[in-house]
Enzyme design. Structure first.
Site, PDB file in Angstrom:
ATOM      1  N   ARG A 281     -22.638 -15.299  19.834  1.00 52.69           N
ATOM      2  CA  ARG A 281     -21.818 -16.457  19.480  1.00 52.69           C
ATOM      3  C   ARG A 281     -20.600 -16.577  20.398  1.00 52.69           C
ATOM      4  NH1 ARG A 281     -16.650 -18.062  18.280  1.00 52.69           N
ATOM      5  NH2 ARG A 281     -16.329 -16.162  17.059  1.00 52.69           N
ATOM      6  N   ASP A 282     -19.633 -15.703  20.242  1.00 51.72           N
ATOM      7  CA  ASP A 282     -18.393 -15.812  21.010  1.00 51.72           C
ATOM      8  C   ASP A 282     -18.623 -15.530  22.485  1.00 51.72           C
ATOM      9  OD1 ASP A 282     -15.541 -16.342  20.871  1.00 51.72           O
ATOM     10  OD2 ASP A 282     -15.260 -14.256  21.437  1.00 51.72           O
TER      11      ASP A 282
ATOM     12  N   HIS B 158     -10.414  -8.421  16.796  1.00 49.72           N
ATOM     13  CA  HIS B 158     -11.173  -9.119  17.840  1.00 49.72           C
ATOM     14  C   HIS B 158     -10.287  -9.179  19.082  1.00 49.72           C
ATOM     15  CE1 HIS B 158     -14.068 -12.332  19.183  1.00 49.72           C
ATOM     16  NE2 HIS B 158     -13.026 -12.654  19.941  1.00 49.72           N
TER      17      HIS B 158
ATOM     18  N   HIS C 266      -9.771  -9.552  23.328  1.00 45.82           N
ATOM     19  CA  HIS C 266     -10.242  -9.969  24.645  1.00 45.82           C
ATOM     20  C   HIS C 266      -9.533  -9.104  25.687  1.00 45.82           C
ATOM     21  CE1 HIS C 266     -12.324 -13.980  23.754  1.00 45.82           C
ATOM     22  NE2 HIS C 266     -12.061 -13.415  22.592  1.00 45.82           N
TER      23      HIS C 266
ATOM     24  N   CYS D 167     -12.856 -18.145  24.817  1.00 43.88           N
ATOM     25  CA  CYS D 167     -12.660 -19.322  23.976  1.00 43.88           C
ATOM     26  C   CYS D 167     -12.669 -20.569  24.847  1.00 43.88           C
ATOM     27  CB  CYS D 167     -11.336 -19.232  23.220  1.00 43.88           C
ATOM     28  SG  CYS D 167     -10.991 -20.700  22.219  1.00 43.88           S
TER      29      CYS D 167
ATOM     30  N   ASN E 293     -14.626 -10.995  26.120  1.00 39.62           N
ATOM     31  CA  ASN E 293     -14.349 -10.008  25.089  1.00 39.62           C
ATOM     32  C   ASN E 293     -14.360  -8.603  25.681  1.00 39.62           C
ATOM     33  OD1 ASN E 293     -14.767 -11.678  22.404  1.00 39.62           O
ATOM     34  ND2 ASN E 293     -16.449 -12.252  23.745  1.00 39.62           N
TER      35      ASN E 293
END
Length: 296
Positions: free
Chosen positions: A9-10, A199, A201, A232, A241
């Site tokens: 997903r991300d 989360h 990055h 993002c 990430n």
């Protein structure tokens, strides 16, 4: 320490190449093969804004199902929850709802202010919980906003205090500006509300230091993506990430059990990078190799 694989997903949502559903499903299979058991596989987002997630339902219908694996989907609003519910037996096990800590970023990301987004979350969370979903609230840009700068700890605390009941709280360094002292400060500000997840990055090369600070601060889960892909799409210069294979190596070597086999994770990271047409992925383990040079 639980690693939540967010690459499907991300990771994919910020890559230029839109992958076929079958490749995404294979990505999930390889993540499972590497020992990952909690995987964020899709986002119920508008296809015109996030075309990489346009096939969310198809992905959830096709991924392998096992009682040992839990699937997470990002839900942005009531419509997203409706899409999750409509999947029936193919629905995700968990929903992850994002509220952005700063108003300016929230408007650009979701078209509403932070508190408007939070009010919508409370309504969605209640319905989701009644329907049997595990509910995570992610406070995005908790460590800093790309448009307005510093985000006070008090702002994050205010959001969390008004969120209502949570199964899990995730604090996200969406643009990779955080440092370990912030991890400790934020943890102290919200501790006791719900189990904590982070989360990070690695935009400014602090992601792994922040991960270890989160371990020390009592977080129980950490997000990462195989290969370190992603970012993002609505934040300038929000690079990938922290990489699952690198994070798993760090945690495993620190005596924390992750269940992740580093060599298999590195192979999966290199594979998804090739599928995306990347010359190289950000992860280091695919180049350096595990140590000692045997399977975990």
């Amino acid at each position: 320490m639980e690693i939540v694989e967010v690459g499907p997903r991300d990771g994919l949502q910020n890559e230029k190449r839109v992958l076929p559903t079958a490749v995404k499903v294979e990505y999930v299979r390889r993540a499972i093969g590497a020992g990952l058991r909690r995987i964020e596989v899709a986002a119920f987002a508008r296809p015109d804004r996030v075309p990489q997630m346009a096939d969310a339902e198809d992905v959830l219908r096709a991924v392998p199902r096992s009682s040992a694996v839990r699937y997470v989907a990002l839900v942005m609003n009531e419509r997203g929850l409706e899409r999750a519910l409509a999947l029936g037996d193919a629905r995700p096990d968990e929903i992850n709802y994002v509220v952005v800590a700063s108003d300016e970023f929230s408007r650009r990301n979701q078209g509403v202010t932070t508190m408007e987004s939070l009010a919508a979350f409370r309504a969605v969370a209640q319905r989701a919980r009644d329907a049997g979903f595990f509910v995570t609230l992610t406070v995005a840009a908790a460590f800093g906003c790309p448009f307005t700068g510093e985000v006070p700890v008090s702002r994050v605390r205010q959001i969390v205090q008004q969120s209502g009941p949570l199964d899990e709280l995730c604090l996200a360094d969406t643009i990779g500006v955080g440092v370990p002292v912030q991890v400790a400060e934020l943890a102290a500000a919200v501790r006791g509300v719900a189990p904590l997840r982070a989360h990070f990055h690695n935009t400014r090369n602090t992601g792994y230091a922040n991960a270890m600070a989160a371990v020390d601060a009592g977080f129980v889960a950490l997000d990462s993506s195989l290969g370190g892909i992603g970012g993002c799409p609505f934040a300038p210069a929000a690079t990938g990430n922290v990489a699952t294979e690198d994070l798993a190596y760090l945690l495993n070597r620190s005596g924390l059990k992750t269940g992740v086999a580093v060599p298999a994770a590195a192979e999966a990271g290199a594979w998804i990078g090739a599928e995306l047409g990347l010359e190289a992925v950000a992860a280091q383990l695919g180049r350096a190799g595990d140590f000692p040079a045997v399977a975990n």
